[in-house]
Structure formats: C-alpha cells, structure tokens
Write an enzyme that holds these catalytic residues in place. Structure first.
Site, PDB file in Angstrom:
ATOM      1  N   LYS A  43       0.835  -1.205   0.000  1.00  0.00           N
ATOM      2  CA  LYS A  43       0.000   0.000   0.000  1.00  0.00           C
ATOM      3  C   LYS A  43       0.866   1.251   0.000  1.00  0.00           C
ATOM      4  CE  LYS A  43      -3.707   2.546   0.369  1.00  0.00           C
ATOM      5  NZ  LYS A  43      -4.588   2.766  -0.807  1.00  0.00           N
ATOM      6  N   LEU A  45       3.834   1.601  -1.266  1.00  0.00           N
ATOM      7  CA  LEU A  45       4.410   1.765  -2.601  1.00  0.00           C
ATOM      8  C   LEU A  45       3.345   2.138  -3.629  1.00  0.00           C
ATOM      9  CD1 LEU A  45       6.911  -1.226  -2.540  1.00  0.00           C
ATOM     10  CD2 LEU A  45       7.405   1.202  -2.187  1.00  0.00           C
ATOM     11  N   ILE A  47       0.788   4.057  -3.003  1.00  0.00           N
ATOM     12  CA  ILE A  47       0.612   5.497  -2.802  1.00  0.00           C
ATOM     13  C   ILE A  47       1.733   6.262  -3.487  1.00  0.00           C
ATOM     14  CG2 ILE A  47       0.671   7.339  -1.057  1.00  0.00           C
ATOM     15  CD1 ILE A  47      -0.777   5.393   0.828  1.00  0.00           C
ATOM     16  N   ASN A  48       2.946   5.729  -3.388  1.00  0.00           N
ATOM     17  CA  ASN A  48       4.082   6.358  -4.054  1.00  0.00           C
ATOM     18  C   ASN A  48       3.861   6.417  -5.563  1.00  0.00           C
ATOM     19  OD1 ASN A  48       6.860   7.392  -4.130  1.00  0.00           O
ATOM     20  ND2 ASN A  48       7.355   5.432  -5.081  1.00  0.00           N
ATOM     21  N   CYS A 148       6.663  20.957   7.773  1.00  0.00           N
ATOM     22  CA  CYS A 148       6.421  21.623   6.492  1.00  0.00           C
ATOM     23  C   CYS A 148       6.240  23.128   6.635  1.00  0.00           C
ATOM     24  CB  CYS A 148       5.188  21.026   5.817  1.00  0.00           C
ATOM     25  SG  CYS A 148       5.337  19.271   5.461  1.00  0.00           S
ATOM     26  N   ASP A 208      14.764  16.122  -0.989  1.00  0.00           N
ATOM     27  CA  ASP A 208      15.806  16.931  -0.357  1.00  0.00           C
ATOM     28  C   ASP A 208      15.947  18.277  -1.060  1.00  0.00           C
ATOM     29  OD1 ASP A 208      16.162  14.495   0.900  1.00  0.00           O
ATOM     30  OD2 ASP A 208      17.990  13.996  -0.214  1.00  0.00           O
TER      31      ASP A 208
END
Length: 279
Positions: A43, A45, A47-48, A148, A208
């Site tokens: 799951k 991955l 979503i990725n 964030c 990054d």
C-alpha cells in the site's frame, strides 16, 4: 517617543537541490531488496506510484550504499550526512539569496534556520553562519519540529526580529533558511512499515532541498521623530518584490497527531494521519 516608518521586504531568494534526480518508483527496488511483500508495504508503494510525483531530488539515491547497508542507517549516520550534504545545500541557497539581495555577508544581522531532519548541537544555523563567513555577533536561532511550516515559521520569526530592530533603531537583514534531507530516512521508514505494518505516506511525498531568503528593513524617508535612525547607513535595501504586511500563528484544535516526526534509536520517522494519503 515615536519612530520613522519602516517596511519589511523580501530582497533576495535562493534555492538549492541535490544533483541526483531519481525516479520515484525506484523506491520499489529499495523496499523489495530488504523487506518481504506485505499489505502495508504494498500500500505504501502504491501510494508512491499514484502520488503524481515522478522524480525526486536526493542526496541518497535509493541504490546508494548509504541506504543499502545490512541494517538501516543509524541516527548518527543520518546526522553526519545532513551536516555534509544538507549544510552544503543550505550554504548554496543562502549565498544565492544574499547575492540577489545585493548585500554582503557582513550586513546579515540575524539567521533563522529550520529543519526536522537533523538534531545536532551545535545546530546547522551556527555551521551555516560559519560557512558564510558571517560576523560572530550575528544573532542565530534554530527552529526544530515545525515540519512543512518551517519556512513560514522562520519568516514569521524574522518579521518579529525586524520589528524589534525598528524599536531599537537598528538595521536588519535576516537570513531565513529551511533545509531537509528526507532521503536519508527512506530505509528507516520502510523498516517501520515492515515492522509495524503501518502505511507511511511520507516516503512518497518528500525529497531533499534547501531554500533561503533575506528579509530586510527598509526605512522610509519621511518625517523622523525623536530618536529615530536618520543616517544613510541604517537604511535597508530599497528593493524587494514581496513585502511582509502581517503574520499570525494558530493551532487548529485536534490536529496535533495529523503530522508527526518521531525520533528513535534508528533515526527519524514520519507519521501521518491516513487523511494525508493522496489516493
């Protein structure tokens, strides 16, 4: 007692990215090289794959020796990587911002730096000031744990520092920097997925980079009342596309657990509410 009018202008902006740009779906290779398939890992991955993010700028590619050790990188290794690669990015972004502002390093009066991916002491705010050759009297503040919103929190704090400078009748050129090295946490995040069988969407969202800006005081040329600085050397740069008018801070009740960054013996781990999942 009164003082001359002053405005807060963003006079310079800089960004810096790592040289490595990798396809986001290469996270699959890292995951399945070290962990067995499971509902939580599959799951994560998935979503990725559907996040809409195609490539990631990283200092630690998914096929790098750093992420492919027999065990996940330790928090010491993660910190050491940040203090080399993260500091280099922050320095590059800061130099770009200073150059665009048209000032010298000697004119920086404050440094506000934020990060969630390093917890060293001394913090990278001090190391950044050293790399830039700033004066030892420059006031330095490090923000940690704001995630964030680190850049906005830094800008809000920089605004307060500028307002204080007005009351003290002093110049202000505040360097604000935000730096994150999230790729260093990829292996640790996958290990949490495998161990706890919990989906971790942070692996699909963050990479990054470093960003920086200069917030400068611009004193007006109108009537100067008692005690206000009138000499030309206290007048900030007369430029800047953006002006800071106001800043507020508010925590929405009940949202504290939506975004977390836990520290363990193995490193730093993203924790999100399921509502953050993009699909």
């Amino acid at each position: 007692m009164s003082m001359k009018l002053a405005t807060l202008k963003v006079t310079g902006i800089g960004v810096a990215y790592p040289s490595s740009l990798v396809p986001a779906d290469e996270l699959d290779n890292l995951a399945y090289a070290h962990f067995n398939r499971s509902p939580a890992l599959d799951k994560t991955l998935a979503i990725n794959h559907c996040s809409g993010i195609k490539t990631l700028s990283v200092v630690a590619p998914f096929d790098s020796p750093f992420l492919n050790q027999p065990t996940a990188p330790s928090i010491t290794e993660i910190s050491d990587l940040f203090l080399v690669e993260g500091l280099a990015l922050a320095t590059s972004a800061a130099r770009s911002a200073i150059a665009e502002a048209g000032i010298s390093a000697d004119e920086i009066t404050h440094v506000v730096a934020s990060t969630c991916t390093n917890s060293s002491n001394p913090g990278y705010d001090l190391l950044l000031a050293r790399e830039l050759g700033l004066r030892p009297t420059v006031e330095k503040i490090l923000l940690h744990g704001v995630g964030c919103s680190g850049g906005l929190a830094g800008l809000r704090l920089a605004s307060s520092l500028c307002h204080t400078a007005v009351w003290r009748e002093r110049p202000a050129n505040v360097l604000v920097a935000a730096t994150e090295i999230n790729s260093s946490l990829a292996r640790n995040g996958l290990e949490c997925v495998d161990r706890d069988q919990e989906v971790r969407v942070g692996l699909a969202l963050f990479a990054d980079a470093a960003s920086a800006l200069i917030l400068s005081l611009e004193y007006g040329s109108g009537e100067v009342l008692d005690g206000a600085a009138a000499d030309a050397d206290r007048k900030g740069p007369e430029k800047g596309i953006f002006e800071v008018i106001n800043a507020i801070h508010m925590v929405v009740p009940g949202t504290e657990s939506i975004l977390r960054f836990d520290i363990s013996s193995q490193g730093l781990n993203f924790l999100f509410s399921p509502s953050f999942a993009p699909c």
